[in-house]
Motif scaffolding. Structure first.
Motif, short mmCIF file in Angstrom:
data_model
loop_
_atom_site.label_atom_id
_atom_site.label_comp_id
_atom_site.label_asym_id
_atom_site.label_seq_id
_atom_site.Cartn_x
_atom_site.Cartn_y
_atom_site.Cartn_z
N PRO A 247 52.68 18.74 13.59
CA PRO A 247 52.95 19.29 14.93
C PRO A 247 51.73 19.93 15.56
O PRO A 247 51.50 19.78 16.76
N ALA A 248 50.94 20.68 14.76
CA ALA A 248 49.79 21.37 15.34
C ALA A 248 48.72 20.40 15.84
O ALA A 248 47.92 20.75 16.72
N ALA A 249 48.71 19.18 15.29
CA ALA A 249 47.68 18.20 15.67
C ALA A 249 48.14 17.30 16.82
O ALA A 249 47.34 16.53 17.36
N ILE A 250 49.43 17.39 17.19
CA ILE A 250 49.95 16.48 18.22
C ILE A 250 49.30 16.71 19.58
O ILE A 250 48.89 15.75 20.24
N PRO A 251 49.18 17.96 20.10
CA PRO A 251 48.52 18.14 21.40
C PRO A 251 47.09 17.58 21.43
O PRO A 251 46.68 16.95 22.40
N VAL A 252 46.35 17.82 20.32
CA VAL A 252 45.00 17.27 20.26
C VAL A 252 45.04 15.75 20.23
O VAL A 252 44.23 15.07 20.88
N GLY A 253 46.00 15.19 19.49
CA GLY A 253 46.13 13.74 19.43
C GLY A 253 46.45 13.13 20.78
O GLY A 253 45.91 12.08 21.15
N ILE A 254 47.35 13.79 21.52
CA ILE A 254 47.69 13.29 22.86
C ILE A 254 46.48 13.36 23.78
O ILE A 254 46.21 12.44 24.55
N LEU A 255 45.71 14.47 23.70
CA LEU A 255 44.52 14.62 24.52
C LEU A 255 43.50 13.52 24.19
O LEU A 255 42.92 12.91 25.10
N LEU A 256 43.31 13.26 22.89
CA LEU A 256 42.37 12.21 22.49
C LEU A 256 42.84 10.84 22.94
O LEU A 256 42.04 9.99 23.38
N THR A 257 44.14 10.60 22.86
CA THR A 257 44.68 9.30 23.29
C THR A 257 44.50 9.12 24.79
O THR A 257 44.08 8.04 25.24
N ASP A 258 44.82 10.15 25.55
CA ASP A 258 44.63 10.07 27.01
C ASP A 258 43.17 9.86 27.36
O ASP A 258 42.83 9.04 28.23
N THR A 259 42.28 10.59 26.68
CA THR A 259 40.84 10.45 26.95
C THR A 259 40.37 9.05 26.60
O THR A 259 39.59 8.43 27.35
N SER A 260 40.84 8.52 25.47
CA SER A 260 40.45 7.17 25.06
C SER A 260 40.94 6.13 26.08
O SER A 260 40.23 5.16 26.39
N ALA A 261 42.15 6.34 26.59
CA ALA A 261 42.68 5.40 27.58
C ALA A 261 41.85 5.43 28.86
O ALA A 261 41.56 4.38 29.45
N ILE A 262 41.46 6.64 29.28
CA ILE A 262 40.63 6.75 30.49
C ILE A 262 39.28 6.08 30.28
O ILE A 262 38.79 5.34 31.14
N LEU A 263 38.67 6.31 29.11
CA LEU A 263 37.38 5.67 28.82
C LEU A 263 37.51 4.16 28.76
O LEU A 263 36.65 3.42 29.26
N ALA A 264 38.61 3.66 28.15
CA ALA A 264 38.83 2.22 28.08
C ALA A 264 38.99 1.63 29.47
O ALA A 264 38.46 0.55 29.77
N ALA A 265 39.71 2.35 30.35
CA ALA A 265 39.88 1.87 31.73
C ALA A 265 38.55 1.83 32.46
O ALA A 265 38.24 0.87 33.18
N LEU A 266 37.72 2.88 32.28
CA LEU A 266 36.42 2.92 32.96
C LEU A 266 35.48 1.84 32.43
O LEU A 266 34.75 1.21 33.21
N VAL A 267 35.49 1.61 31.13
CA VAL A 267 34.64 0.55 30.56
C VAL A 267 35.08 -0.81 31.09
O VAL A 267 34.26 -1.65 31.48
#
Length: 779
Positions: A247-267
Motif C-alpha cells: 500500500p505504501a508504494a502504490i502512490p509512488v507506483g501510480i506517479l511513476l506509471t503516469d509519468t512513464s505514460a506521459i514520456l511515452a506519449a511525448l516520445v
C-alpha cells in the motif's frame, strides 16, 4: 444536431458505444455537480489497506496530502474498527470511504473507533472538501462540447472517434460524485478505477495514429497502451483488494506509471513529428501548445504552494489553473479540425517569451516579495495586502516590455525561418529603394525573397511589351513567356490579393480558389503567386514553390509578402516616372577612366577596373603566363600590376595594382538582356598604325549562348553574341549595356571573311563565379 459516422479504416468504433459513453458522462457529470454544491466532494484524508482475511479489520495505509493535514491524530498501521455505527470488519479501501461518507451524512466529521498497540481509541474522522471543488465544472462542460465537435468535424473519422473516446473517458475519470449513500460512493470509485485504466491507454493509442494515421508499427500501437492499462490495473486493484504492490508504494507506483505514460506519449509524438508532413507537424504543434497552456499554470501553482503555503491567493490560483486545463481539449480541437486557425509559431514564440520572463520574475519575486511587501507597506503606512497588490502591478509594468525584448531571441532559436523573414524584410525593402531601374528592383526582390523564405523555387516575371518574361529564377529553369491575354495572367491579376495553394498555406475562407486559380498554380508549379501592380497597372508577378523546410506559408508569411509586393509596386511606379536612359556619350565619359591597356612583352589587350582597390579584369590569353604586367591608364601613365588569379575555363584573369584608387565600373547581369538591346564596347584595338587609343563601337545583343570552353575542359561557358565591331586588342575590355554596366568581357570574334557581325563576350556572371571578390561590385 445530427451525428454522421462514416466507415473508418483499421480499428473501428460503432455509433452505439459512443452514444452510451456520452450518456454515461452526462449522468456522472450531473451527480458530480450535485455533490459539489451539497458536500464539496468531502472525503476522509486517511485511506486504508484491505484486511488479510474477511474476519479482520483494515489498517491505515496513508493520507491524501493534497487535501491538507489530517486532524484526527491517526497514524499508519492503526487498525480501524468502526466508523459511525458501521462495523469495518472485512472492509477494504472503497468500503471504508463509502461508509465514512454515508455515516457523516453531510457533517464535516464522523466518530471513528480504532486500535493502536492493543488499545481501543476514538477520534473524529474529518471529511475534507476538495480545494475549489467547482473548478472542474466549466472545464467539463467545455471539454465535452469540444469532444463532440471533434467527433462531428474531424476530417479523419477514425482519429476523431478515438480522440472522442479518450476525452470522454478522461472527463468521466475526473468527475467524481462521492457522497450520499454507500452505493453512490462505491459506484463513483469503481468508475474512477475503470476509466483510469481505459481512458489513458486509449489516449496513448490515439497519439500513435496522430496526425497522419501513425508511423509506428502495430506492436507499438497496441502494445504501449496495453502495457500501461495492465500496470494501472494492477496498481489500482492492489489499492482496493490488496495485491503484489504494498500500500505504501502504490502512490509512488501510480506517479511513476503516469509519468512513464506521459514520456511515452511525448516520445511517440516526437517520432511522428519527425516523420510527418508540414501540415501534420503543425497539428502536433497545436496539441503541444494546448498541453503546455493546460499544465504550466498548474506547475506554477504547485511551486507557489510549496514556497508560500500560507498565502490566501494560492487556492484562488489553483481554481484558475484548473480552468486553464481547458486549453488541452481546445488545442486538440484546433489540431484535428482547424490546424490553420492562427499562426501557431507566432503563438508559441510569444508564449515562450512571456513564460521565460515570468519564471524569472517568479523565482526572484517569491524570494523577495515577503520582505519587500512588508518593508514598503511599513514605509508607506498601508496594509500589507495593498502593498502586495502594488508590487504585483509594478512587476507587471516591467514584465511586458522585458518579454518583448526576449521574444526576438527565442524566435531566432526556435523559428529561424520566420524570424529571418520578419527581421530581414525591412532591410530588403530599404535595399530595393536604391536601384534606379525596374529590372534591378525585381532582381533584388527575387534574390531577397529566395534568401529569406527559402522556397524550392522562385521566379520573377516582368511585363515586357505584350508578354510577361522571367527576369529572375532560382530552383528551376523558368523559360515560359505569358501573353497579356493568357488565362494565367488574367487569373493572377483579377484579384486584389495573392493566390495561395491551401496545400502549402493556411486555409483562408475569404480567398477560396476557383478552377482558374488552381489551374494557374498548377501551370506555374507554385504554392504562392504574388501579383505586383505599378500605378494600378500590371507590372510583374512572383511565383514561389513550397518551402524547402517542408513547412507551410503562415498567415504572417503571406502578410509580409503581400506588403513587400505592394511597396515594390510603388517603387516601380516611382522608378518608371523618374527613369531616364543615359546618352551613349555620357556613358563613355563615365566609363573611359576605368578602361586600361594591358601590355605584356610587346603584346597588348584591354582591361578594366572591376572592383574597388585596384582590381582589374581582363582576358587570360592577353596575360599568358606572365606574373608581372604593365598597365597603361587613359591619361597615358604606366603602372605595374600582378596577376592575382587565373581561370582557364572562362579565359579570364584578375590583376591587382597598388596605384592610387581609380573609379571601377559597376557590374550588371547579362540575364536581364533582351535580343536587340543596344550595347557599347570600349577598348584599345590594334590597327595598321599600331595600338590605338581608346575607341568605342556600338552594336546590339544578337543572342545569348552557351559554348564549349576554349580550354578543352568540356565545360560550357555563357557568352553574349553581338554584332559590335571587335578587333585585336579589344580582348578583355568591357561590354556595356544601355545603363553603363558591364554585362560581358569582350573575348573573340569570328574572323572568317564569309561571316560578319559574329563577336562574343564572356557573360559577366562567369567572371563573378570565377572570382568571388567581384560579387561586391554588382550593381
Amino acid at each position: 444536431m445530427r451525428l454522421h459516422f462514416d466507415a473508418p479504416e483499421g480499428m473501428t468504433l460503432r455509433r452505439e458505444p459512443l452514444l452510451m459513453l456520452m450518456a454515461l458522462w452526462f449522468v456522472c457529470f450531473a451527480l458530480h455537480v450535485r455533490e459539489v454544491f451539497r458536500t464539496g466532494l468531502a472525503e476522509p484524508i486517511a485511506y486504508v489497506a484491505p484486511p488479510s482475511d474477511p474476519s479482520s479489520y483494515p489498517v491505515i495505509a496513508g493520507f491524501d496530502l493534497d487535501r491538507g493535514s489530517d486532524p484526527s491524530g491517526l497514524e499508519l498501521n492503526d487498525r480501524v474498527l468502526q466508523v459511525g455505527e458501521a462495523d469495518l470488519r472485512g472492509k477494504g479501501f472503497m468500503a471504508f470511504e463509502a461508509l465514512a461518507i454515508e455515516q457523516a451524512n453531510g457533517r464535516p466529521s464522523v466518530l471513528l473507533r480504532y486500535e493502536r498497540d492493543g488499545e481501543h481509541r476514538t477520534t473524529q474522522l474529518a471529511l475534507v472538501p476538495a480545494p475549489i471543488a467547482w473548478a472542474r465544472i466549466p472545464t467539463q462542460l467545455a471539454a465535452a462540447l469540444v469532444s463532440v465537435l471533434i467527433l462531428i468535424r474531424a476530417p479523419d473519422r477514425r482519429q476523431g472517434r478515438w480522440l472522442f473516446v479518450a476525452i470522454l473517458g478522461l472527463l468521466i475519470h475526473q468527475a467524481p460524485f462521492k457522497g450520499g449513500s454507500f452505493v453512490q460512493t462505491q459506484a463513483s470509485e469503481l468508475i474512477f478505477m475503470c476509466t483510469g485504466a481505459v481512458a489513458a491507454p486509449v489516449f496513448l493509442f490515439w497519439v500513435t495514429i496522430f496526425p497522419d494515421g501513425g508511423h509506428t508499427n502495430p506492436m507499438h500501437r497496441i502494445g504501449m497502451p496495453l502495457v500501461f492499462a495492465i500496470a494501472y490495473g494492477v496498481l489500482r486493484l492492489s489499492f482496493v483488494l490488496g495485491g503484489p504492490v504494498p500500500p505504501a508504494a502504490i502512490p509512488v507506483g501510480i506517479l511513476l506509471t503516469d509519468t512513464s505514460a506521459i514520456l511515452a506519449a511525448l516520445v511517440t509524438m516526437t517520432l511522428n513529428y519527425r516523420r510527418s508532413t508540414s501540415i501534420g507537424r503543425r497539428k502536433i504543434k497545436w496539441f503541444l501548445y494546448g498541453l503546455y497552456i493546460a499544465n504550466a499554470p498548474l506547475a506554477a501553482n504547485s511551486l507557489c504552494r510549496i514556497l508560500i503555503p500560507d498565502s490566501q491567493w494560492v487556492d484562488l490560483m489553483f481554481g484558475l489553473s484548473v480552468i486553464c486545463t481547458l486549453a488541452l481539449p481546445l488545442g486538440l480541437l484546433v489540431a484535428t479540425v482547424r490546424f490553420d486557425l492562427f499562426d501557431i509559431d507566432r503563438l508559441i514564440s510569444a508564449t515562450a517569451a512571456y513564460s521565460v520572463v515570468a519564471m524569472a520574475f517568479v523565482a526572484g519575486g517569491l524570494s523577495l516579495s515577503r520582505y519587500v511587501v512588508d518593508t514598503v507597506s511599513s514605509v508607506v503606512g498601508v496594509d500589507s495586502s495593498y502593498g502586495q497588490i502594488g508590487i504585483c502591478l509594478a512587476l507587471a509594468a516591467i514584465f511586458i516590455p522585458v518579454s518583448r525584448r526576449v521574444r526576438p531571441f527565442l524566435d531566432s532559436v526556435f523559428f529561424p525561418e520566420r524570424h529571418d523573414l520578419s527581421v530581414g524584410i525591412a532591410p530588403l525593402l530599404n535595399d530595393l529603394s536604391k536601384p534606379d531601374r525596374p529590372e534591378e528592383v525585381l532582381d533584388r526582390l527575387g534574390e531577397g525573397i529566395a534568401s529569406l523564405v527559402r522556397p524550392v523555387s522562385c521566379t520573377v516575371y516582368q511585363l515586357s511589351d505584350t508578354h510577361f518574361a522571367p527576369v529572375f529564377s532560382v530552383g528551376n529553369t523558368a523559360t515560359s513567356h505569358f501573353d497579356l491575354g493568357s488565362p494565367v495572367v488574367a487569373s493572377i491579376f483579377e484579384r486584389s490579393t495573392l493566390i495561395a495553394d491551401p496545400k502549402w498555406t493556411e486555409r483562408r475562407r475569404s480567398t477560396e480558389l476557383n478552377d482558374y486559380d488552381r489551374a494557374s498554380l498548377a501551370r506555374l508549379s507554385a504554392a504562392v503567386v504574388l501579383p505586383i501592380r505599378s500605378g494600378g497597372q500590371r507590372a510583374a508577378f512572383i511565383t514561389l514553390g513550397p518551402k524547402r523546410s517542408g513547412d507551410i506559408y503562415t498567415t504572417a508569411d503571406l502578410s509580409v509578402l503581400s506588403s513587400a509586393a505592394q511597396k515594390v509596386g510603388a517603387m516601380l511606379a516611382n522608378s518608371q516616372t523618374a527613369e531616364r536612359q543615359a546618352e551613349p556619350a555620357d556613358l563613355v565619359d563615365a566609363a573611359a577612366p576605368a578602361v586600361v591597356v594591358v601590355e605584356n612583352a610587346g603584346r597588348f589587350g584591354s582591361g578594366f577596373f572591376a572592383a574597388p582597390g585596384g582590381v582589374i579584369l581582363t582576358s587570360l590569353h592577353v596575360v599568358g603566363t606572365a606574373t608581372q604586367l604593365q598597365i597603361r591608364l587613359k591619361d597615358g601613365q604606366l603602372v605595374s600590376a600582378e596577376v592575382a588569379s587565373r581561370c582557364e575555363t572562362t579565359d579570364l584573369a584578375l590583376l591587382c595594382t597598388n596605384h592610387r584608387p581609380l573609379p571601377s565600373l559597376r557590374l550588371g547581369r547579362s540575364r536581364r538582356l533582351v535580343l536587340g538591346e543596344p550595347l557599347l564596347a570600349i577598348g584599345c584595338p590594334g590597327s595598321m598604325f599600331g595600338p590605338l587609343e581608346q575607341s568605342v563601337t556600338k552594336g546590339v545583343v544578337s543572342a545569348l549562348r552557351s559554348l564549349p570552353s576554349a580550354s578543352g575542359s568540356g565545360v560550357s561557358v555563357r557568352y553574349i553574341q553581338t554584332d559590335t565591331a571587335l578587333n585585336r586588342g579589344n580582348s578583355g575590355g568591357p561590354l556595356l549595356n544601355k545603363w553603363g554596366e558591364v554585362i560581358g568581357i569582350n573575348a573573340l570574334k569570328d574572323v572568317d571573311p564569309s561571316r560578319e557581325g559574329l563577336s562574343f563576350a564572356v557573360a559577366i556572371e562567369e567572371a563573378i563565379e570565377a572570382f568571388p571578390i567581384l560579387r561586391n561590385a554588382i550593381g
